[in-house]
Design an enzyme around this catalytic site. Structure first.
Site, short mmCIF file in Angstrom:
data_model
loop_
_atom_site.label_atom_id
_atom_site.label_comp_id
_atom_site.label_asym_id
_atom_site.label_seq_id
_atom_site.Cartn_x
_atom_site.Cartn_y
_atom_site.Cartn_z
CD GLU A 8 108.52 38.82 42.76
OE1 GLU A 8 108.84 38.22 41.72
OE2 GLU A 8 107.70 38.39 43.56
CG ASP A 47 110.42 34.88 42.97
OD1 ASP A 47 111.59 34.83 42.55
OD2 ASP A 47 110.10 35.25 44.11
CG ASP A 104 105.84 33.26 43.16
OD1 ASP A 104 105.84 34.22 42.35
OD2 ASP A 104 106.26 33.35 44.32
CG ASP A 115 102.75 37.23 45.12
OD1 ASP A 115 101.53 37.32 44.81
OD2 ASP A 115 103.18 37.21 46.29
#
Ligand code: 0RA
Length: 632
Positions: free
Chosen positions: A423, A496, A498, A500
């Site tokens: 990402e 990640d 998280d 997103d």
């Protein structure tokens, strides 16, 4: 037991010995799947009795001691002496391999059971088994240990009604696992309830503190099945269904188009999921395509440019269940889940074509909506093909055609090569620094990729990130996907920890699932698991991948001695740290993506990526409260 064995008894022992020696030959394996196969075998017998029109209710119970029972209210297995074997018929069924075939001649018109090995296999692989039959006004009982009769047929007393009760405890010396899973059983039992209209199947679990029980019964049969599959989608018309017997073959079809872009067609023969398709599926597909084209031509709806809609065009957004029941199913293919009976093809074709013709004539508005849907699919396919041809020519002009953003690995052997999908450019840079340049390639993906669940193919293809990825993988996609051309045998999604990150991961998985399905089915797709915490004490460094590990690391010491760093993004680690924890063989933890259950996966993808916000919220809510790790 008597010790003067007869010839028949020696045969029995030989048969049982064969099953116990090679259980895998009879039930697939001795792990989870094989264990559950025991239940299915017993349930299939009961469902056969229901299909023959006698049983109305089947009850499956899971007990605290690891045993399971399957009961039905059918005619009861016959108890009279079997002329040839000189044993009660029920004892023959319980102890002689393939007795069903020998004995059941004329017994059942149609019969399910994928392995069709019979209940004697369940008996052979159970440390204890008890069979009770209600028949002729009496309750009868037999007992067995590892397939050997320990209590001959015994009359327990007078009783009303008829039925069969099978109680068995899987043999702990045979199976690697002994826990029955509610989820696995309920899926199959629900499916059987859909496929056998009106049959009530109860699943009861007595293992927990509180017993858990559910009954599955669908008076709408496969109509309810389609309704259930489309529950969270927007249908274009009411369900169309047909049910008839032709040439002694029972044929049922239910179908409904929705505004989605996926084909969701489940086919069955004698209650067995024919995942490899076969003649009934071919008949189905041709019937739909021909009926749609014929009506469209007749009404002059099709424009010259889409003069004929292909079968694939007519499958877009279609949810359907095709179920046939026949006396002599021929199962072919790698996994014996492809129906080979050629006659079924024309029978399904004829029946469905007729039904659709009638439906279109009666419902011009819905006919119109369906034809519009198929024509749109047709145009999208044409556009995608043009785009593909164009990009192929462009690649030919530009040499290797590999995207510039790809940091490729040196070696050319796909079996040794790994592609990390990372990402963002910054994490991409870190990964580049930490990789093994010989075997690990890096492709940074910028921002969010397009949601393929909501967009159709031509639009998906216009997305730069998607195109780059397809080129890097080398396989092509959709209809033209070619596994042989895959350039990396490990495709590792590294995002990640998280929101997103998890969104991008889901988008990528959806794309692979929809457009490069063999990548998922054949286990090429992985998720990298970066650590959540770094723990430092002096010069020592540990990594924790979850809360429990963090607790273990700091347990027993004064936590103040440690510095704990929480990693939210890959960018917070340097190249060396990322390599050590997430990329290097040996230390890293990869999670392989598997799709165990396609029906469930379909629904999860629809919920997560479709446009029903409520469904998505509900799923995320449920997912958040369960600690269960869902392997998509
Ligand atoms: C063959 C003949 C008959 C019943 C059955 C098989 C039978 C088998 C199973 C296995 C589980 N439940 C079952 N229920 C019935 C009966 C023939 C007759 O009564 O005329």
């Amino acid at each position: 037991m008597s010790n003067n064995y007869t010839g028949e008894q020696i045969e029995v022992l030989r048969g049982l010995e064969a099953v116990r020696k090679r259980p895998g030959m009879y039930i697939g394996n001795t792990s989870e799947r094989g264990l559950h196969q025991l239940v299915y075998e017993a349930v299939d017998n009961a469902v056969d009795e229901a299909m023959a029109g006698y049983a109305k209710h089947v009850t499956v119970v899971l007990y605290k001691d690891g045993a399971c029972s399957v009961e039905d209210d059918g005619r009861g297995i016959p108890v009279e002496l079997h002329a040839e074997e000189k044993l009660p018929a029920v004892e023959v069924v319980m102890t002689i391999l393939h007795a069903g075939a020998k004995f059941g001649k004329g017994g059942y018109k149609v019969s399910g059971g994928l392995h069709g090995v019979g209940i004697s296999v369940v008996n052979a692989l159970s440390e204890e088994m008890t069979t009770r039959v209600k028949r002729d006004g009496y309750l009868w009982e037999l007992k067995f240990e590892r397939g050997i009769t320990t209590q001959r047929l015994k009359k327990l007393g007078k009783v009303e009604g008829t039925g069969t009760f099978q109680w068995f405890k899987p043999d702990a010396t045979v199976f690697e696992v002994l826990d029955f899973h509610w989820d696995i059983l309920q899926k199959r039992l629900r499916e059987l309830a859909f496929l056998n209209r009106g049959l009530a199947i109860t699943l009861r679990d007595e293992r927990g503190e509180e017993p858990r029980q559910r009954e599955y019964r669908y008076d709408g049969g496969i109509i309810s099945f389609v309704e259930w599959l489309n529950e969270k989608k927007d249908p274009l018309h009411p369900i169309v269904s047909t049910h008839n017997e032709r040439d002694g073959i029972d044929i049922e079809v239910s179908l409904q188009y929705t505004d989605t872009y996926n084909e969701l067609i489940y086919s069955y023969a004698n209650n067995i999921s024919t995942t490899e398709g076969g003649m009934h599926l071919l008949g189905f597909r041709t019937a739909v395509a021909n009926a749609v084209n014929a009506y469209a031509k007749k009404r002059g709806i099709l424009k010259e440019s889409d003069s004929t809609l292909s079968t694939d065009d007519c499958m877009e957004g279609l949810t359907a269940v095709v179920s046939v029941k026949l006396t002599d199913p021929q199962f072919e293919g790698q996994t014996k889940t492809k129906l080979g009976n050629a006659r079924v093809r024309s029978l399904v074709y004829g029946l469905l074509n007729e039904r659709l013709e009638f439906f279109f004539e009666e419902n011009p508005k819905y006919a119109r909506a369906i034809i519009d849907k198929c024509s749109q699919a047709h145009r999208a396919r044409e556009a995608a093909k043009k785009a593909r041809d164009l990009s192929r020519r462009k690649n030919a002009l530009e040499g290797s055609g590999l995207p510039g953003k790809l940091v490729d690995c040196k070696n050319q052997d796909p079996g040794l090569s790994e592609l990390f999908l990372v990402e963002g450019d910054s994490a991409g840079g870190t990964a580049k620094g930490g990789r093994d340049p010989n075997t690990q390639a890096i492709l940074p993906l910028r921002g969010k990729i397009i949601n393929v669940e909501k967009a159709r193919l031509d639009k998906v293809l216009s997305n730069e990130e998607i195109r780059t990825m397809i080129t890097a993988l080398g396989t092509g996609f959709g209809d033209e996907f070619n596994e042989q051309k895959l350039r990396y045998h490990k495709i590792i999604i590294m995002t990640d920890a998280d929101v997103d990150g998890s969104h991008i991961r889901t988008l990528l998985l959806t794309f692979f699932y929809r457009q490069m399905r063999p990548l998922v089915d054949n286990g090429y797709v992985y998720i990298a698991q970066p650590p959540l915490y770094g723990v430092k004490k002096g010069k020592k460094q540990w990594w924790a991948f979850n809360e429990a590990e963090l607790r273990d690391i700091v347990a027993g010491s004064d936590p103040k001695e440690f510095t704990i760093q929480q990693y939210k993004g890959l960018g917070e680690m340097d190249a060396e740290q990322l390599a050590q924890t997430t990329m290097e063989h040996g230390n890293r933890r990869l999670k392989r993506i598997t799709v165990e259950d396609t029906i469930e996966a379909e629904q999860i993808f629809t919920d997560l990526m479709g446009d029903k916000v409520e469904a998505r919220k509900q799923y995320i809510f449920e997912y958040a409260k369960s600690v269960k790790n869902i392997d998509l």
